[in-house]
Design an enzyme around this catalytic site. Structure first.
Site, PDB file in Angstrom:
ATOM      1  N   SER A 165       0.861  -1.192   0.000  1.00  0.00           N
ATOM      2  CA  SER A 165       0.000   0.000   0.000  1.00  0.00           C
ATOM      3  C   SER A 165       0.895   1.239   0.000  1.00  0.00           C
ATOM      4  O   SER A 165       2.058   1.170   0.429  1.00  0.00           O
ATOM      5  CB  SER A 165      -0.857   0.012   1.266  1.00  0.00           C
ATOM      6  OG  SER A 165      -1.560   1.237   1.377  1.00  0.00           O
ATOM      7  N   TYR A 178      -1.358  -0.841  10.360  1.00  0.00           N
ATOM      8  CA  TYR A 178      -1.432  -1.028   8.902  1.00  0.00           C
ATOM      9  C   TYR A 178      -0.138  -0.550   8.242  1.00  0.00           C
ATOM     10  O   TYR A 178       0.373  -1.179   7.315  1.00  0.00           O
ATOM     11  CB  TYR A 178      -2.645  -0.263   8.358  1.00  0.00           C
ATOM     12  CG  TYR A 178      -3.004  -0.599   6.922  1.00  0.00           C
ATOM     13  CD1 TYR A 178      -3.409  -1.891   6.570  1.00  0.00           C
ATOM     14  CD2 TYR A 178      -2.970   0.366   5.926  1.00  0.00           C
ATOM     15  CE1 TYR A 178      -3.754  -2.200   5.252  1.00  0.00           C
ATOM     16  CE2 TYR A 178      -3.316   0.071   4.613  1.00  0.00           C
ATOM     17  CZ  TYR A 178      -3.707  -1.214   4.280  1.00  0.00           C
ATOM     18  OH  TYR A 178      -4.053  -1.509   2.973  1.00  0.00           O
TER      19      TYR A 178
HETATM   20  N1  LIG Z   1      -8.754  -0.775  -1.115  1.00  0.00           N
HETATM   21  C1  LIG Z   1      -7.701   0.012  -1.021  1.00  0.00           C
HETATM   22  O1  LIG Z   1      -7.805   1.241  -1.154  1.00  0.00           O
HETATM   23  C2  LIG Z   1      -6.340  -0.561  -0.766  1.00  0.00           C
HETATM   24  C3  LIG Z   1      -5.250   0.315  -0.787  1.00  0.00           C
HETATM   25  C4  LIG Z   1      -3.984  -0.200  -0.555  1.00  0.00           C
HETATM   26  C5  LIG Z   1      -3.812  -1.545  -0.322  1.00  0.00           C
HETATM   27  N2  LIG Z   1      -4.887  -2.362  -0.286  1.00  0.00           N
HETATM   28  C6  LIG Z   1      -4.650  -3.783  -0.011  1.00  0.00           C
HETATM   29  O2  LIG Z   1      -5.204  -4.574  -1.042  1.00  0.00           O
HETATM   30  C7  LIG Z   1      -5.618  -5.846  -0.525  1.00  0.00           C
HETATM   31  C8  LIG Z   1      -7.068  -6.084  -0.881  1.00  0.00           C
HETATM   32  O3  LIG Z   1      -7.851  -5.026  -0.376  1.00  0.00           O
HETATM   33  P1  LIG Z   1      -9.390  -4.850  -0.709  1.00  0.00           P
HETATM   34  O4  LIG Z   1      -9.689  -3.422  -0.454  1.00  0.00           O
HETATM   35  O5  LIG Z   1      -9.710  -5.466  -2.015  1.00  0.00           O
HETATM   36  O6  LIG Z   1     -10.024  -5.715   0.487  1.00  0.00           O
HETATM   37  P2  LIG Z   1     -11.462  -6.355   0.660  1.00  0.00           P
HETATM   38  O7  LIG Z   1     -12.454  -5.669  -0.223  1.00  0.00           O
HETATM   39  O8  LIG Z   1     -11.689  -6.389   2.118  1.00  0.00           O
HETATM   40  O9  LIG Z   1     -11.236  -7.843   0.124  1.00  0.00           O
HETATM   41  C9  LIG Z   1     -10.444  -8.709   0.855  1.00  0.00           C
HETATM   42  C10 LIG Z   1     -10.484 -10.077   0.196  1.00  0.00           C
HETATM   43  O10 LIG Z   1      -9.711 -10.969   0.978  1.00  0.00           O
HETATM   44  C11 LIG Z   1     -10.514 -12.085   1.398  1.00  0.00           C
HETATM   45  N3  LIG Z   1      -9.999 -12.460   2.700  1.00  0.00           N
HETATM   46  C12 LIG Z   1      -9.938 -11.698   3.819  1.00  0.00           C
HETATM   47  N4  LIG Z   1      -9.338 -12.382   4.793  1.00  0.00           N
HETATM   48  C13 LIG Z   1      -8.985 -13.581   4.275  1.00  0.00           C
HETATM   49  C14 LIG Z   1      -8.309 -14.716   4.812  1.00  0.00           C
HETATM   50  N5  LIG Z   1      -7.873 -14.761   6.082  1.00  0.00           N
HETATM   51  N6  LIG Z   1      -8.125 -15.786   3.995  1.00  0.00           N
HETATM   52  C15 LIG Z   1      -8.560 -15.749   2.727  1.00  0.00           C
HETATM   53  N7  LIG Z   1      -9.191 -14.702   2.180  1.00  0.00           N
HETATM   54  C16 LIG Z   1      -9.407 -13.641   2.958  1.00  0.00           C
HETATM   55  C17 LIG Z   1     -11.934 -11.550   1.365  1.00  0.00           C
HETATM   56  O11 LIG Z   1     -12.883 -12.557   1.204  1.00  0.00           O
HETATM   57  P3  LIG Z   1     -13.634 -13.215   2.479  1.00  0.00           P
HETATM   58  O12 LIG Z   1     -13.966 -12.082   3.410  1.00  0.00           O
HETATM   59  O13 LIG Z   1     -14.830 -13.865   1.874  1.00  0.00           O
HETATM   60  O14 LIG Z   1     -12.679 -14.177   3.084  1.00  0.00           O
HETATM   61  C18 LIG Z   1     -11.854 -10.681   0.117  1.00  0.00           C
HETATM   62  O15 LIG Z   1     -11.894 -11.455  -1.039  1.00  0.00           O
HETATM   63  C19 LIG Z   1      -5.338  -5.773   0.983  1.00  0.00           C
HETATM   64  O16 LIG Z   1      -4.088  -6.337   1.252  1.00  0.00           O
HETATM   65  C20 LIG Z   1      -5.300  -4.281   1.258  1.00  0.00           C
HETATM   66  O17 LIG Z   1      -4.554  -3.956   2.394  1.00  0.00           O
HETATM   67  C21 LIG Z   1      -6.149  -1.909  -0.503  1.00  0.00           C
END
Ligand SMILES: NC(=O)c1ccc[n+]([C@@H]2O[C@H](COP(=O)([O-])OP(=O)(O)OC[C@H]3O[C@@H](n4cnc5c(N)ncnc54)[C@H](OP(=O)(O)O)[C@@H]3O)[C@@H](O)[C@H]2O)c1
Length: 274
Positions: A165, A178
């Protein structure tokens, strides 16, 4: 002595010490590669899975609940993409290891996407909650990479992509867990890149900025957050998760065959703005 010939001979010598395979005519083509995207049910993981599959890879996604992860894979299959699902909690050491021994060994591309947020400041974030963030983000990625590394090394070909991130190198006040999780992921990326490079395995990271996913649901309609984005993000908008797919396809593919240990920032200019 013919200088052209000498140059050609030198190039042959150099080239035979470089790539293992002849590059395909389309260096972004992922046909014949198996990819595993952790946390691919929705958001960034789902869009990266869609992008890798559209580039020709067969993709496996994981999520914690069988119903939701199966439904996401089925939706991608309806688009004609080769996507399968596995219900697996990436923080469950025993379950992940058992699954890997049974079914998971043939992975060419690993995307460590699972991460966790806990936006509490230092006085409110107890050490156990801090550890949980590191376990969820860094240790789960470390575990998975450690499992796929021998197979990738045997094939002398592998690409690992860690999702970090901008909140790794940049610190938002009151978000120590984080920031440590994502900064640690970048450090792990560099460390494993230099460790695995002689084995033909590349390890890179993607650092997203602000993306419109369910995890940010609270922020999407928050006027203060939106005003911040308009003020600080040069493109003045949230990113869509699909806007990360190209970076993942690039880093996974032979187009990035000489790139390892890098973090590719995808943030609409946020981190370079003065
Ligand atoms: N969104 C942003 O702005 C942003 C910015 C920088 C970095 N990121 C990073 O990008 C990544 C994805 O973020 P996102 O925003 O797409 O998150 P999200 O919408 O919360 O999606 C998370 C995904 O991970 C799965 N998951 C969560 N815990 C899990 C576990 N223990 N085992 C297996 N699957 C799991 C969830 O499915 P289930 O809940 O069904 O398990 C879901 O598919 C993260 O690492 C986040 O820190 C995001």
């Amino acid at each position: 002595m013919d200088p052209g010939n000498t140059f050609q001979q030198a190039m042959v010598r150099i080239n035979t010490g470089g790539m293992n395979d002849k590059p395909p005519s389309n260096p972004f083509d992922l046909s014949g590669r198996h990819a595993f995207v952790t946390g691919g049910v929705r958001g960034i993981g789902l869009e990266i899975a869609r992008g890798l599959a559209a580039a020709g890879a067969s993709v496996l996604i994981s999520g914690r609940e069988k119903g939701t992860v199966d439904a996401s894979a089925a939706a991608l299959r309806d688009e004609g993409l080769a996507v399968e699902a596995v219900a697996l909690d990436m923080t469950d050491d025993q379950a992940v290891t058992d699954w890997f021994e049974g079914y998971g060994q043939d992975i060419h591309i690993l995307v460590n996407n699972v991460g966790m947020r806990d936006r509490r400041g230092t006085p409110d974030l107890p050490p156990e909650a801090f550890s949980r963030l590191l376990d969820f983000g860094i240790t789960s990625a470390y575990r998975m990479t450690r499992l796929v590394q021998p197979g990738m090394a045997a094939r002398k070909n592998g690409a690992v992509i860690n999702i970090t991130s901008v909140a790794g190198p940049l610190a938002r006040p009151g978000d120590p867990g984080y920031t440590a999780e994502k900064g640690g992921m970048s450090a792990l990326t560099r460390s494993q890149a230099v460790e695995f490079a002689p084995m033909g395995i590349r390890v890179n990271a993607i650092a997203p900025g602000f993306f419109a996913t369910e995890a940010n649901a609270e922020w999407l309609d928050d006027a203060e957050v939106n005003a911040f984005i308009e003020r600080r993000v040069p493109m003045q908008r949230w990113g869509q998760p699909s806007e990360l797919a190209g970076a993942a396809v690039f880093l996974a593919s032979d187009a990035a065959s000489y790139i390892t240990g890098q973090t590719l920032t995808v943030d609409a200019g946020l981190s370079v703005r003065m």
